[in-house]
Design a protein around this motif. Sequence first.
Motif, PDB file in Angstrom:
ATOM      1  N   GLN A   1       0.823  -1.214   0.000  1.00  0.00           N
ATOM      2  CA  GLN A   1       0.000   0.000   0.000  1.00  0.00           C
ATOM      3  C   GLN A   1       0.853   1.258   0.000  1.00  0.00           C
ATOM      4  N   ASP A   2       1.982   1.227   0.728  1.00  0.00           N
ATOM      5  CA  ASP A   2       2.818   2.445   0.786  1.00  0.00           C
ATOM      6  C   ASP A   2       3.454   2.761  -0.575  1.00  0.00           C
ATOM      7  N   ALA A   3       3.708   1.713  -1.387  1.00  0.00           N
ATOM      8  CA  ALA A   3       4.247   1.948  -2.740  1.00  0.00           C
ATOM      9  C   ALA A   3       3.187   2.623  -3.615  1.00  0.00           C
ATOM     10  N   LYS A   4       1.933   2.148  -3.488  1.00  0.00           N
ATOM     11  CA  LYS A   4       0.829   2.764  -4.236  1.00  0.00           C
ATOM     12  C   LYS A   4       0.642   4.213  -3.807  1.00  0.00           C
ATOM     13  N   ASP A   5       0.660   4.435  -2.487  1.00  0.00           N
ATOM     14  CA  ASP A   5       0.459   5.789  -1.942  1.00  0.00           C
ATOM     15  C   ASP A   5       1.550   6.741  -2.428  1.00  0.00           C
ATOM     16  N   ALA A   6       2.795   6.240  -2.466  1.00  0.00           N
ATOM     17  CA  ALA A   6       3.926   7.075  -2.900  1.00  0.00           C
ATOM     18  C   ALA A   6       3.753   7.479  -4.369  1.00  0.00           C
ATOM     19  N   GLU A   7       3.358   6.512  -5.212  1.00  0.00           N
ATOM     20  CA  GLU A   7       3.136   6.810  -6.633  1.00  0.00           C
ATOM     21  C   GLU A   7       2.011   7.824  -6.801  1.00  0.00           C
ATOM     22  N   LEU A   8       0.931   7.610  -6.039  1.00  0.00           N
ATOM     23  CA  LEU A   8      -0.232   8.499  -6.133  1.00  0.00           C
ATOM     24  C   LEU A   8       0.142   9.932  -5.769  1.00  0.00           C
ATOM     25  N   ARG A   9       0.994  10.076  -4.729  1.00  0.00           N
ATOM     26  CA  ARG A   9       1.435  11.426  -4.314  1.00  0.00           C
ATOM     27  C   ARG A   9       2.192  12.113  -5.447  1.00  0.00           C
TER      28      ARG A   9
ATOM     29  N   GLU B   1      -0.258  13.114  -8.137  1.00  0.00           N
ATOM     30  CA  GLU B   1      -1.070  14.264  -7.700  1.00  0.00           C
ATOM     31  C   GLU B   1      -0.283  15.558  -7.878  1.00  0.00           C
ATOM     32  N   GLN B   2       1.021  15.498  -7.544  1.00  0.00           N
ATOM     33  CA  GLN B   2       1.879  16.688  -7.711  1.00  0.00           C
ATOM     34  C   GLN B   2       2.051  17.035  -9.195  1.00  0.00           C
ATOM     35  N   GLN B   3       2.156  15.989 -10.021  1.00  0.00           N
ATOM     36  CA  GLN B   3       2.301  16.216 -11.470  1.00  0.00           C
ATOM     37  C   GLN B   3       1.049  16.879 -12.052  1.00  0.00           C
ATOM     38  N   ALA B   4      -0.096  16.642 -11.403  1.00  0.00           N
ATOM     39  CA  ALA B   4      -1.366  17.200 -11.900  1.00  0.00           C
ATOM     40  C   ALA B   4      -1.708  18.533 -11.231  1.00  0.00           C
ATOM     41  N   ALA B   5      -0.757  19.059 -10.464  1.00  0.00           N
ATOM     42  CA  ALA B   5      -1.020  20.279  -9.675  1.00  0.00           C
ATOM     43  C   ALA B   5      -1.406  21.484 -10.532  1.00  0.00           C
ATOM     44  N   ASP B   6      -0.977  21.501 -11.802  1.00  0.00           N
ATOM     45  CA  ASP B   6      -1.289  22.660 -12.655  1.00  0.00           C
ATOM     46  C   ASP B   6      -2.644  22.520 -13.363  1.00  0.00           C
ATOM     47  N   LYS B   7      -3.318  21.401 -13.104  1.00  0.00           N
ATOM     48  CA  LYS B   7      -4.633  21.159 -13.720  1.00  0.00           C
ATOM     49  C   LYS B   7      -5.741  21.642 -12.782  1.00  0.00           C
ATOM     50  N   PRO B   8      -6.970  21.882 -13.326  1.00  0.00           N
ATOM     51  CA  PRO B   8      -8.077  22.308 -12.455  1.00  0.00           C
ATOM     52  C   PRO B   8      -8.279  21.331 -11.293  1.00  0.00           C
ATOM     53  N   GLU B   9      -8.543  21.884 -10.117  1.00  0.00           N
ATOM     54  CA  GLU B   9      -8.610  21.080  -8.884  1.00  0.00           C
ATOM     55  C   GLU B   9      -9.592  19.911  -8.969  1.00  0.00           C
ATOM     56  N   ASN B  10     -10.746  20.149  -9.626  1.00  0.00           N
ATOM     57  CA  ASN B  10     -11.781  19.098  -9.657  1.00  0.00           C
ATOM     58  C   ASN B  10     -11.393  17.870 -10.478  1.00  0.00           C
ATOM     59  N   ILE B  11     -10.411  18.005 -11.401  1.00  0.00           N
ATOM     60  CA  ILE B  11     -10.038  16.833 -12.209  1.00  0.00           C
ATOM     61  C   ILE B  11      -8.701  16.208 -11.789  1.00  0.00           C
ATOM     62  N   ARG B  12      -8.023  16.842 -10.816  1.00  0.00           N
ATOM     63  CA  ARG B  12      -6.721  16.322 -10.379  1.00  0.00           C
ATOM     64  C   ARG B  12      -6.780  14.871  -9.879  1.00  0.00           C
ATOM     65  N   PRO B  13      -7.740  14.530  -8.983  1.00  0.00           N
ATOM     66  CA  PRO B  13      -7.783  13.138  -8.496  1.00  0.00           C
ATOM     67  C   PRO B  13      -7.976  12.130  -9.623  1.00  0.00           C
ATOM     68  N   LYS B  14      -8.802  12.501 -10.614  1.00  0.00           N
ATOM     69  CA  LYS B  14      -9.063  11.598 -11.738  1.00  0.00           C
ATOM     70  C   LYS B  14      -7.801  11.366 -12.566  1.00  0.00           C
ATOM     71  N   ILE B  15      -7.043  12.444 -12.795  1.00  0.00           N
ATOM     72  CA  ILE B  15      -5.790  12.345 -13.553  1.00  0.00           C
ATOM     73  C   ILE B  15      -4.807  11.440 -12.803  1.00  0.00           C
ATOM     74  N   ALA B  16      -4.686  11.685 -11.476  1.00  0.00           N
ATOM     75  CA  ALA B  16      -3.763  10.886 -10.649  1.00  0.00           C
ATOM     76  C   ALA B  16      -4.163   9.413 -10.648  1.00  0.00           C
ATOM     77  N   GLU B  17      -5.472   9.141 -10.533  1.00  0.00           N
ATOM     78  CA  GLU B  17      -5.965   7.746 -10.546  1.00  0.00           C
ATOM     79  C   GLU B  17      -5.658   7.079 -11.883  1.00  0.00           C
ATOM     80  N   GLY B  18      -5.847   7.825 -12.974  1.00  0.00           N
ATOM     81  CA  GLY B  18      -5.560   7.308 -14.314  1.00  0.00           C
ATOM     82  C   GLY B  18      -4.091   6.944 -14.471  1.00  0.00           C
ATOM     83  N   LYS B  19      -3.221   7.824 -13.922  1.00  0.00           N
ATOM     84  CA  LYS B  19      -1.779   7.560 -14.002  1.00  0.00           C
ATOM     85  C   LYS B  19      -1.387   6.368 -13.132  1.00  0.00           C
ATOM     86  N   LEU B  20      -2.071   6.222 -11.992  1.00  0.00           N
ATOM     87  CA  LEU B  20      -1.807   5.077 -11.105  1.00  0.00           C
ATOM     88  C   LEU B  20      -2.169   3.771 -11.808  1.00  0.00           C
TER      89      LEU B  20
END
Length: 202
Positions: free
Chosen positions: A120-128, A131-150
């Motif tokens: 789980q900690d490896a997944k969490d680290a990747e997700l973080r 999430e940082q890579q998506a920081a320049d995107k609109p806030e409402n779509i950031r989680p979706k982008i991060a999940e897609g990349k995961l």
Amino acid sequence: MTAPTISAKQVGELRKLTGAGMMECKNALTETDGDVDKAVELLRVRLGDKALKVGGREATEGTVASYIHSNGKVGVLVEVDCNTDFVARNEDFISFAREIALHIAASPSTLYVSEDEIPQDAKDAELRVFEQQAADKPENIRPKIAEGKLKAWMKDVVLLNQVHVNADKYEGKTIEELRATLSGTTGENVVIRRFSRFAVGA
């Protein structure tokens, strides 16, 4: 209404109970709002009792296959298990194990057999990171982008999620689909147990 979050632990539990494929288990749990008993019922309807009984049996026989690349710099050992010695000596079973070893040799990013092996900690680290890579995107779509990349990352590192390197030969099927097909034709629980990949200088 939001879909329930299905944990790797729940998927693993349902796989142990039924022997069904990972994606089949995940879909069944999603459709039954995470209710394991109802998911077992749903899989019994879809796959039939015979398939589930096969899946539930302990895989205590099997083979260890190896592949060494022609340049002698990459080698793989993989253990593939089944229920009986008869199937362990079957040419299709042995050939499958060899093809898995070849695939792993050609896929240096492969780290785990299945998603539930990822800590789980490896997944969490990747997700973080995502999430940082998506920081320049609109806030409402950031989680979706991060999940897609995961999900894309898990496709890279998880063996069962990958399309076999000989995509033409295997019609673009994933390793899990090939495993499930062999399980169906042999009537046994085929399990890719573990692997080791060796590369000179790695």
